[in-house]
Write a protein that holds these residues in place. Structure first.
Motif, PDB file in Angstrom:
ATOM      1  N   SER A  88       0.827  -1.205   0.000  1.00  0.00           N
ATOM      2  CA  SER A  88       0.000   0.000   0.000  1.00  0.00           C
ATOM      3  C   SER A  88       0.856   1.248   0.000  1.00  0.00           C
ATOM      4  N   GLY A  89       0.575   2.135  -0.953  1.00  0.00           N
ATOM      5  CA  GLY A  89       1.349   3.368  -1.011  1.00  0.00           C
ATOM      6  C   GLY A  89       0.798   4.350  -2.018  1.00  0.00           C
ATOM      7  N   ASP A  90       1.559   5.372  -2.240  1.00  0.00           N
ATOM      8  CA  ASP A  90       1.159   6.467  -3.126  1.00  0.00           C
ATOM      9  C   ASP A  90       1.490   6.123  -4.579  1.00  0.00           C
ATOM     10  N   ASN A  91       0.602   6.546  -5.459  1.00  0.00           N
ATOM     11  CA  ASN A  91       0.803   6.369  -6.899  1.00  0.00           C
ATOM     12  C   ASN A  91       0.632   7.740  -7.533  1.00  0.00           C
ATOM     13  N   ALA A  92       1.542   8.652  -7.189  1.00  0.00           N
ATOM     14  CA  ALA A  92       1.382  10.060  -7.535  1.00  0.00           C
ATOM     15  C   ALA A  92       1.386  10.307  -9.034  1.00  0.00           C
ATOM     16  N   HIS A  93       2.297   9.652  -9.745  1.00  0.00           N
ATOM     17  CA  HIS A  93       2.361   9.826 -11.196  1.00  0.00           C
ATOM     18  C   HIS A  93       3.114   8.646 -11.790  1.00  0.00           C
ATOM     19  N   ARG A  94       3.263   8.621 -13.098  1.00  0.00           N
ATOM     20  CA  ARG A  94       3.818   7.452 -13.782  1.00  0.00           C
ATOM     21  C   ARG A  94       5.227   7.111 -13.320  1.00  0.00           C
ATOM     22  N   SER A  95       6.001   8.112 -12.944  1.00  0.00           N
ATOM     23  CA  SER A  95       7.380   7.860 -12.535  1.00  0.00           C
ATOM     24  C   SER A  95       7.529   7.652 -11.028  1.00  0.00           C
ATOM     25  N   TYR A  96       6.421   7.716 -10.286  1.00  0.00           N
ATOM     26  CA  TYR A  96       6.485   7.495  -8.838  1.00  0.00           C
ATOM     27  C   TYR A  96       5.321   6.601  -8.436  1.00  0.00           C
ATOM     28  N   ASN A  97       5.619   5.358  -8.175  1.00  0.00           N
ATOM     29  CA  ASN A  97       4.580   4.373  -7.906  1.00  0.00           C
ATOM     30  C   ASN A  97       5.090   3.434  -6.813  1.00  0.00           C
ATOM     31  N   GLU A  98       4.769   3.756  -5.563  1.00  0.00           N
ATOM     32  CA  GLU A  98       5.288   2.977  -4.435  1.00  0.00           C
ATOM     33  C   GLU A  98       4.855   1.511  -4.470  1.00  0.00           C
ATOM     34  N   PRO A  99       3.554   1.204  -4.677  1.00  0.00           N
ATOM     35  CA  PRO A  99       3.158  -0.211  -4.671  1.00  0.00           C
ATOM     36  C   PRO A  99       3.854  -1.028  -5.758  1.00  0.00           C
ATOM     37  N   TRP A 100       3.924  -0.495  -6.974  1.00  0.00           N
ATOM     38  CA  TRP A 100       4.546  -1.245  -8.056  1.00  0.00           C
ATOM     39  C   TRP A 100       6.043  -1.435  -7.816  1.00  0.00           C
ATOM     40  N   THR A 101       6.704  -0.437  -7.267  1.00  0.00           N
ATOM     41  CA  THR A 101       8.126  -0.557  -6.966  1.00  0.00           C
ATOM     42  C   THR A 101       8.361  -1.671  -5.948  1.00  0.00           C
ATOM     43  N   MET A 102       7.525  -1.728  -4.916  1.00  0.00           N
ATOM     44  CA  MET A 102       7.651  -2.794  -3.925  1.00  0.00           C
ATOM     45  C   MET A 102       7.381  -4.153  -4.555  1.00  0.00           C
ATOM     46  N   LYS A 103       6.361  -4.221  -5.402  1.00  0.00           N
ATOM     47  CA  LYS A 103       6.033  -5.485  -6.067  1.00  0.00           C
ATOM     48  C   LYS A 103       7.204  -5.979  -6.903  1.00  0.00           C
ATOM     49  N   ARG A 104       7.819  -5.091  -7.637  1.00  0.00           N
ATOM     50  CA  ARG A 104       8.952  -5.465  -8.487  1.00  0.00           C
ATOM     51  C   ARG A 104      10.077  -6.076  -7.662  1.00  0.00           C
ATOM     52  N   ASP A 105      10.346  -5.502  -6.485  1.00  0.00           N
ATOM     53  CA  ASP A 105      11.429  -6.031  -5.653  1.00  0.00           C
ATOM     54  C   ASP A 105      11.054  -7.356  -4.994  1.00  0.00           C
ATOM     55  N   LEU A 106       9.788  -7.540  -4.679  1.00  0.00           N
ATOM     56  CA  LEU A 106       9.369  -8.820  -4.108  1.00  0.00           C
ATOM     57  C   LEU A 106       9.365  -9.917  -5.180  1.00  0.00           C
ATOM     58  N   LEU A 107       9.023  -9.563  -6.405  1.00  0.00           N
ATOM     59  CA  LEU A 107       9.086 -10.538  -7.493  1.00  0.00           C
ATOM     60  C   LEU A 107      10.527 -10.994  -7.717  1.00  0.00           C
ATOM     61  N   LYS A 108      11.470 -10.078  -7.585  1.00  0.00           N
ATOM     62  CA  LYS A 108      12.887 -10.431  -7.717  1.00  0.00           C
ATOM     63  C   LYS A 108      13.314 -11.422  -6.643  1.00  0.00           C
TER      64      LYS A 108
END
Length: 216
Positions: A88-108
């Motif tokens: 859960s996090g902020d998705n302020a704009h296309r270049s700043y997306n906290e949830p997706w960034t966390m997901k990418r690192d957990l997928l790794k």
């Protein structure tokens, strides 16, 4: 009003504010201390882990708050303490997306995509915690964040009848830690104001998206 009386009045007001802020800070810490764990090995198993978002980078440097949260999430999954994650996090704009960034690192870290759910409307702690229940049907979960943040998140959860515990992960020391801790004191006062006076709700709720496994 004389200059001396003005200074005395200003000092009295300032002292009163400090006492109120300190009292709120200590009260919230006291109310939640029995729900906080510092070790993955000792925390009870919960199906859902709510990882609270923050930026991955501060300038060009990795944000230690983020790194500790992600590493803790990996450990929770690997030690079978959590089965699925709500990021859960902020998705302020296309270049700043906290949830997706966390997901990418957990997928790794080889955590299956089917075990990861995203909340793009976790604009602040109150939103993240309440949306976990009202939107994602999570009445019982483990929060992952730093201890000072655990206390406020758990206080919000307890106020809204949510059975949450928290894994308190490390944070930076020194001036950075002190600055964040000072802001947390103000955030706790704001939380009291939001909950008990302003009756603030999450900015967005929307349709349910249950992440709780069916028992049928």
């Amino acid at each position: 009003m004389s200059y001396k009386r003005f200074i005395t009045s200003a000092f009295t007001v300032l002292l009163s504010i400090i006492i109120v802020l300190t009292s709120i800070d200590v009260w919230i810490a006291y109310r939640t201390q029995d729900r906080i764990y510092s070790e993955v090995s000792t925390i009870p198993k919960r199906n859902i882990g709510l990882v609270l978002g923050t930026s991955k980078y501060i300038g060009r440097h990795l944000n230690p708050f983020y790194t500790f949260r992600i590493n803790a999430a990996k450990d929770l999954f690997q030690q079978h303490k959590v089965e699925v994650f709500l990021l859960s996090g902020d998705n302020a704009h296309r270049s700043y997306n906290e949830p997706w960034t966390m997901k990418r690192d957990l997928l790794k870290a080889q955590i299956p995509e089917s075990n990861i759910f995203l909340d793009y409307a976790g604009f602040r702690t109150l939103d993240s915690v309440i949306r976990a229940k009202k939107v994602f049907d999570a009445d019982q979960f483990t929060i992952v964040t730093q201890r000072f943040h655990c206390e406020r998140a758990l206080f919000i959860a307890k106020t809204f009848g949510i059975d949450a515990i928290c894994l308190a992960v490390p944070g930076p020391d020194g001036k950075a830690g002190l600055s964040v801790r000072f802001r947390e004191t103000l955030a706790r006062a704001k939380a009291i104001l939001d909950i008990y006076i302003l009756n603030v709700e999450p900015k967005f709720l929307g349709p349910k998206e249950s992440i709780v496994p069916s028992t049928s």
